[in-house]
Design a protein around this motif. Structure first.
Motif, mmCIF file in Angstrom:
data_model
loop_
_atom_site.group_PDB
_atom_site.id
_atom_site.type_symbol
_atom_site.label_atom_id
_atom_site.label_comp_id
_atom_site.label_asym_id
_atom_site.label_seq_id
_atom_site.Cartn_x
_atom_site.Cartn_y
_atom_site.Cartn_z
ATOM 1 N N ASP A 157 8.135 0.787 -11.230
ATOM 2 C CA ASP A 157 8.132 1.899 -12.171
ATOM 3 C C ASP A 157 9.287 2.867 -11.957
ATOM 4 O O ASP A 157 9.523 3.750 -12.797
ATOM 5 N N GLU A 158 10.025 2.726 -10.852
ATOM 6 C CA GLU A 158 11.227 3.523 -10.639
ATOM 7 C C GLU A 158 12.467 2.811 -11.164
ATOM 8 O O GLU A 158 13.513 3.436 -11.361
ATOM 9 N N LEU A 159 12.353 1.490 -11.379
ATOM 10 C CA LEU A 159 13.480 0.744 -11.931
ATOM 11 C C LEU A 159 13.683 1.050 -13.410
ATOM 12 O O LEU A 159 14.809 1.054 -13.913
ATOM 13 N N HIS A 160 12.553 1.296 -14.114
ATOM 14 C CA HIS A 160 12.645 1.619 -15.549
ATOM 15 C C HIS A 160 11.357 2.327 -15.946
ATOM 16 O O HIS A 160 10.268 1.911 -15.533
ATOM 17 N N PRO A 161 11.431 3.370 -16.744
ATOM 18 C CA PRO A 161 10.211 4.129 -17.097
ATOM 19 C C PRO A 161 9.190 3.314 -17.887
ATOM 20 O O PRO A 161 8.011 3.689 -17.938
ATOM 21 N N ASP A 162 9.611 2.222 -18.502
ATOM 22 C CA ASP A 162 8.680 1.397 -19.268
ATOM 23 C C ASP A 162 8.056 0.284 -18.448
ATOM 24 O O ASP A 162 7.256 -0.499 -18.983
ATOM 25 N N GLU A 213 4.847 -10.270 -21.401
ATOM 26 C CA GLU A 213 5.900 -10.706 -22.323
ATOM 27 C C GLU A 213 6.924 -9.608 -22.587
ATOM 28 O O GLU A 213 8.088 -9.902 -22.872
ATOM 29 N N ASP A 214 6.528 -8.356 -22.478
ATOM 30 C CA ASP A 214 7.486 -7.254 -22.597
ATOM 31 C C ASP A 214 8.071 -6.873 -21.243
ATOM 32 O O ASP A 214 9.274 -6.578 -21.141
ATOM 33 N N ALA A 215 7.236 -6.888 -20.205
ATOM 34 C CA ALA A 215 7.666 -6.382 -18.899
ATOM 35 C C ALA A 215 8.574 -7.365 -18.160
ATOM 36 O O ALA A 215 9.519 -6.932 -17.477
ATOM 37 N N PRO A 248 5.504 -1.034 -15.486
ATOM 38 C CA PRO A 248 4.296 -0.551 -14.812
ATOM 39 C C PRO A 248 4.447 -0.606 -13.295
ATOM 40 O O PRO A 248 5.220 -1.386 -12.754
ATOM 41 N N GLY A 249 3.640 0.218 -12.628
ATOM 42 C CA GLY A 249 3.719 0.296 -11.173
ATOM 43 C C GLY A 249 2.721 -0.574 -10.444
ATOM 44 O O GLY A 249 2.683 -0.565 -9.210
ATOM 45 N N SER A 250 1.909 -1.339 -11.184
ATOM 46 C CA SER A 250 0.925 -2.203 -10.535
ATOM 47 C C SER A 250 1.032 -3.614 -11.090
ATOM 48 O O SER A 250 1.435 -3.820 -12.245
ATOM 49 N N MET A 251 0.642 -4.584 -10.276
ATOM 50 C CA MET A 251 0.680 -5.978 -10.720
ATOM 51 C C MET A 251 -0.283 -6.207 -11.876
ATOM 52 O O MET A 251 0.019 -6.966 -12.803
ATOM 53 N N GLY A 252 -1.453 -5.571 -11.830
ATOM 54 C CA GLY A 252 -2.411 -5.753 -12.907
ATOM 55 C C GLY A 252 -1.829 -5.384 -14.257
ATOM 56 O O GLY A 252 -1.961 -6.137 -15.237
ATOM 57 N N LEU A 295 0.841 -1.196 0.000
ATOM 58 C CA LEU A 295 0.000 0.000 0.000
ATOM 59 C C LEU A 295 0.875 1.245 0.000
ATOM 60 O O LEU A 295 1.692 1.452 0.897
ATOM 61 N N ARG A 296 0.685 2.082 -1.010
ATOM 62 C CA ARG A 296 1.452 3.317 -1.137
ATOM 63 C C ARG A 296 0.511 4.434 -1.571
ATOM 64 O O ARG A 296 -0.088 4.371 -2.642
ATOM 65 N N ASP A 297 0.357 5.438 -0.713
ATOM 66 C CA ASP A 297 -0.507 6.580 -1.030
ATOM 67 C C ASP A 297 -1.900 6.126 -1.471
ATOM 68 O O ASP A 297 -2.452 6.577 -2.476
ATOM 69 N N SER A 298 -2.439 5.174 -0.713
ATOM 70 C CA SER A 298 -3.809 4.671 -0.905
ATOM 71 C C SER A 298 -4.007 3.861 -2.189
ATOM 72 O O SER A 298 -5.139 3.658 -2.614
ATOM 73 N N HIS A 299 -2.927 3.414 -2.809
ATOM 74 C CA HIS A 299 -3.079 2.535 -3.973
ATOM 75 C C HIS A 299 -2.023 1.431 -3.905
ATOM 76 O O HIS A 299 -1.094 1.477 -3.096
ATOM 77 N N ASP A 300 -2.187 0.448 -4.770
ATOM 78 C CA ASP A 300 -1.251 -0.675 -4.775
ATOM 79 C C ASP A 300 -0.006 -0.315 -5.567
ATOM 80 O O ASP A 300 -0.084 0.282 -6.647
ATOM 81 N N GLN A 301 1.125 -0.695 -5.017
ATOM 82 C CA GLN A 301 2.418 -0.434 -5.646
ATOM 83 C C GLN A 301 3.145 -1.752 -5.850
ATOM 84 O O GLN A 301 3.325 -2.530 -4.915
ATOM 85 N N LEU A 302 3.563 -2.025 -7.082
ATOM 86 C CA LEU A 302 4.316 -3.236 -7.391
ATOM 87 C C LEU A 302 5.801 -2.987 -7.198
ATOM 88 O O LEU A 302 6.330 -1.951 -7.619
ATOM 89 N N SER A 303 6.472 -3.949 -6.572
ATOM 90 C CA SER A 303 7.902 -3.795 -6.311
ATOM 91 C C SER A 303 8.610 -5.130 -6.446
ATOM 92 O O SER A 303 7.984 -6.202 -6.425
ATOM 93 N N LEU A 304 9.917 -5.055 -6.568
ATOM 94 C CA LEU A 304 10.783 -6.222 -6.522
ATOM 95 C C LEU A 304 11.355 -6.353 -5.127
ATOM 96 O O LEU A 304 11.808 -5.362 -4.539
#
Length: 335
Positions: A26-31, A44-46, A33-37, A7-16
């Protein structure tokens, strides 16, 4: 990779998760995404891009000082908003033990095709409290399972190719209100109300590349990957259950084949393994009562700490609590 949603700022944040620290995707690379969805939808790209970013962090090339301590965040389900949720019946030991408890004959259909039911994907949660209403606490049970998440769209997927559709594995606790479940199933429907209030997943989604050393052959006449992963449950620090994911009779690949027959599977769909042998009080109580007619059944109570642990997948911690706010509303309606 080890993927975590928090939980980050009231939304879900994907991280390694790397060496006990979280690195926002999304801070590791601009391309990325910041969410698991979104990550699953562009898998296949991500995925290869995220693998390169992970290698960069581990090598100390970037962001090595930007990690957030894993224990400093509020963890969510690794897949916070699944698109659907199915739970299967893949372990013969569990099916046979429950049958003995109910004095029902073995069903040969178990060996003909894998079965599953649809659960409430809106009730998926991560570690933390499991709020329960009064009826939920009548014979409340844990279920020790592992789940997968689908990472690309498919339909009529053959088992021989189905492992390619698995984004990763995670621990699953299929919380079950057994009194409600037994009542509704007398009418040959369900389980529904006995299971629709809470299903816990997490804390981490582990991708298949992290599990290669644990792979074992599928059972005879079955297709797909299996993994030698010890599974345990502790209640209030006391171990009550132990099994192994490698004991699955039907593989996840075969579950995918069955689920996708004439139906679409989408990124974000979750499929549970079903309960491992000895992986719930329903089974444990039944076996104990057969050996000792005076046995006192054990069920989960408010205040119980439930800890599921699976090799390489981590440890999922949940606390059983009363849903105090809604209990009060219920009492007021009855006055």
């Amino acid at each position: 990779m080890q993927l975590v949603s928090y939980l980050r700022d009231s939304h879900d944040q994907l991280s390694l998760l790397i060496n006990g620290h979280l690195y926002n995707m999304d801070e590791l690379h601009p391309d990325l995404p910041g969410s698991m969805g979104m990550f699953l939808n562009y898998w296949e790209d991500a995925f290869p891009l995220a693998k390169r970013a992970e290698e960069g962090v581990k090598a100390g090339r970037f962001l090595q000082n930007r990690g957030i301590p894993y224990d400093a965040v509020t963890l969510l389900s690794p897949v916070p908003f699944p698109t659907s949720y199915r739970d299967a019946y893949a372990f013969r030991q569990h099916v046979a033990a429950v049958g003995r408890r109910h004095n029902t004959p073995w069903l040969p259909e178990f060996d003909q095709y894998p079965v599953f039911y649809f659960g409430n994907h809106h009730s998926i949660q991560g570690p933390g409290e499991i709020p329960c209403m009064p009826d939920h606490l009548e014979n409340l049970d844990f279920e020790l399972e592992v789940a997968i998440v689908i990472c690309k769209h498919g339909r009529n997927i053959p088992a021989a190719l189905a492992d390619e559709y698995i984004g990763g594995l995670m621990i699953m606790n299929d919380i079950s209100a057994r009194r409600l479940q037994s009542e509704e199933m007398l009418l040959n429907l369900g389980p529904v109300k006995g299971k629709d209030f809470a299903t816990a997943l997490g804390p981490v989604l582990i991708t298949q590349d992290e599990l290669e050393s644990f792979e074992i052959p599928a059972k005879a006449n079955h297709t797909g990957k299996c993994w030698n992963l010890v599974m345990k449950c502790r209640v209030n620090g006391v171990q009550v259950s132990e099994g192994n994911l490698g004991d699955m009779d039907w593989t996840f690949a075969e579950l995918i084949e069955r689920a996708s027959y004439g139906a679409n599977l989408y990124p974000g769909d979750i499929i549970g393994s079903g309960t491992v042998g000895t992986g719930c009080f329903l089974e444990l109580n039944g076996t104990a009562a057969l050996n000792n007619p005076g046995y006192t059944e054990q069920w989960l109570q408010p205040g119980d700490a439930v800890q599921l642990e699976v090799d390489r997948l981590g440890m999922l911690n949940n606390l059983i609590v009363k849903d105090e706010e809604n209990w009060s509303i219920l009492k007021q309606k009855k006055i």
